[in-house]
Design a protein around this motif. Structure first.
Motif: not given
Length: 392
Positions: A301-303, A308-310, A331-335, A351-355
């Protein structure tokens, strides 16, 4: 530039304060023969470059627009080579930092896309997709005289090794009596049969000894699959000599192809290699899902995969080749996936992350993880088209 995984990681490390320009083009084979007009792929790429220049002029900082225009002028000759119908490669890519840096090019004999992208890092998804669907594999044609080892990748076939069997030269000592001595002719056939059996045993032992040498090719050339083809008894001997922990799926074909030229050999083994690759990809997805369900080293799953990637835990990232993902950045860069709100963060602060797919690839390459793009059948076990095999 030839493409191996080390090259992919080097491209993934490209960064530029203004942006890295990534240009992909696929040459249409029938159009390559027409010299009377500009080919469609060149028109598409130049149109996209013009759109990017106009967007930077309209929306971006003036310094970025000026840097891009200057860099585009510097790239005039590399662009002409990239778009040249007479140059090698059906699928081609060019990467260049806008502010500064070397120009990197890749030529493959498989289609890519027609796309121009400028982002802080190189846009690698088309190359990763090509690696996953047409990446390195090996083929060995086995005969009583030699093993011919062929590297297959991205539509090309190259003979990389030939292992010859010289025989023993004992036939003269073991052959039967002369034909002019009929009294002893009854002993000739057993002597000849004895030689044949001994020679066959020596040949089979020799073929088994080729295993470690073939294993070196598998590791060094990053083959995910290995096809052995030839007479069944000889192929089985080669397979028995391969190390048990070989990092490639082995498929055997009962085809006597020792005399075939490289293109015919490639055409003969490619269907079996594609099926092996499909099985391997499906097994990776099922392993990731099974590990995740048993709270083992897996994410499904995406979440889960993003988390795990981060954390730097991903050993092998698995993504749907056809899917796009959108998300948000705190704000601290976590996706986070789209629609999710992390604890303690207000929706207005996201902040939106479209990619999001490209960001996942960047994180995987950053930590030295492998990446495989899966087709619809192979990716079916994974929720959201995303999963991973984890380091812990």
């Amino acid at each position: 530039m030839s493409l191996d995984w080390m090259t992919m990681r080097q491209l993934a490390s490209l960064a530029d304060p203004v942006g890295v320009l990534s240009i992909y083009v696929t040459l249409d084979l029938p159009e390559r023969a027409e010299a009377s007009r500009k080919p469609a792929w060149e028109l598409r790429i130049r149109h996209q470059l013009g759109q990017l220049r106009d967007r930077l002029r309209r929306d971006g900082p003036r310094e970025h627009w000026k840097a891009f225009a200057h860099r585009l002028d510097e790239l005039r000759l590399p662009l002409e080579r990239l778009l040249d119908p007479a140059a090698p490669g059906q699928g081609r890519a060019l990467f260049a930092g806008v502010a500064d840096g070397r120009v990197h090019t890749v030529e493959l004999q498989v289609p890519l896309v027609d796309r121009v992208v400028m982002e802080p890092r190189a846009y690698l998804r088309p190359l990763v997709a090509a690696w996953s669907s047409a990446g390195p594999a090996g083929a060995v044609s086995v005969s009583a005289t030699e093993l011919r080892v062929v590297d297959l990748r991205f539509g090309r076939a190259e003979v990389v090794d030939t292992i010859r069997y010289e025989g023993t030269g004992e036939q003269r000592a073991l052959k039967g009596p002369a034909a002019g001595n009929p009294a002893l002719s009854q002993h000739g056939a057993p002597q000849h049969d004895l030689f044949e059996r001994r020679e066959e045993d020596r040949l089979l032992r020799f073929l088994r000894t080729a295993g470690p040498r073939l294993a070196q090719h598998v590791t060094h050339r990053e083959w995910g699959d290995l096809a052995l083809t030839g007479e069944a008894t000889l192929v089985q001997a080669v397979r028995e000599g391969l190390p048990p922990a070989l990092p490639a799926e082995v498929v055997t074909l009962d085809h006597p192809v020792s005399s075939l030229p490289r293109p015919r050999l490639a055409a003969t083994v490619t269907p079996a290699l594609e099926q092996a690759r499909q099985r391997r990809h499906r097994a990776l997805a099922e392993r990731a899902r099974g590990n995740a369900l048993s709270a083992n080293a897996g994410a499904c799953g995406l979440g889960e995969t993003l988390g795990a990637l981060q954390q730097g835990r991903v050993a092998h990232l698995l993504l749907d080749a056809d899917r796009q993902w959108a998300g948000s950045r705190t704000p601290d860069g976590f996706l986070v996936p789209g629609g999710e709100l992390p604890p303690g963060v207000a929706a207005a602060d996201l902040c939106p992350e479209p990619h999001l797919g490209e960001r996942m690839l960047e994180l995987a390459f950053r930590d030295g993880a492998r990446v495989t793009m899966l087709d619809p059948d192979a990716v079916a076990p994974l929720a959201d088209g995303a999963g991973a095999i984890l380091r812990w």
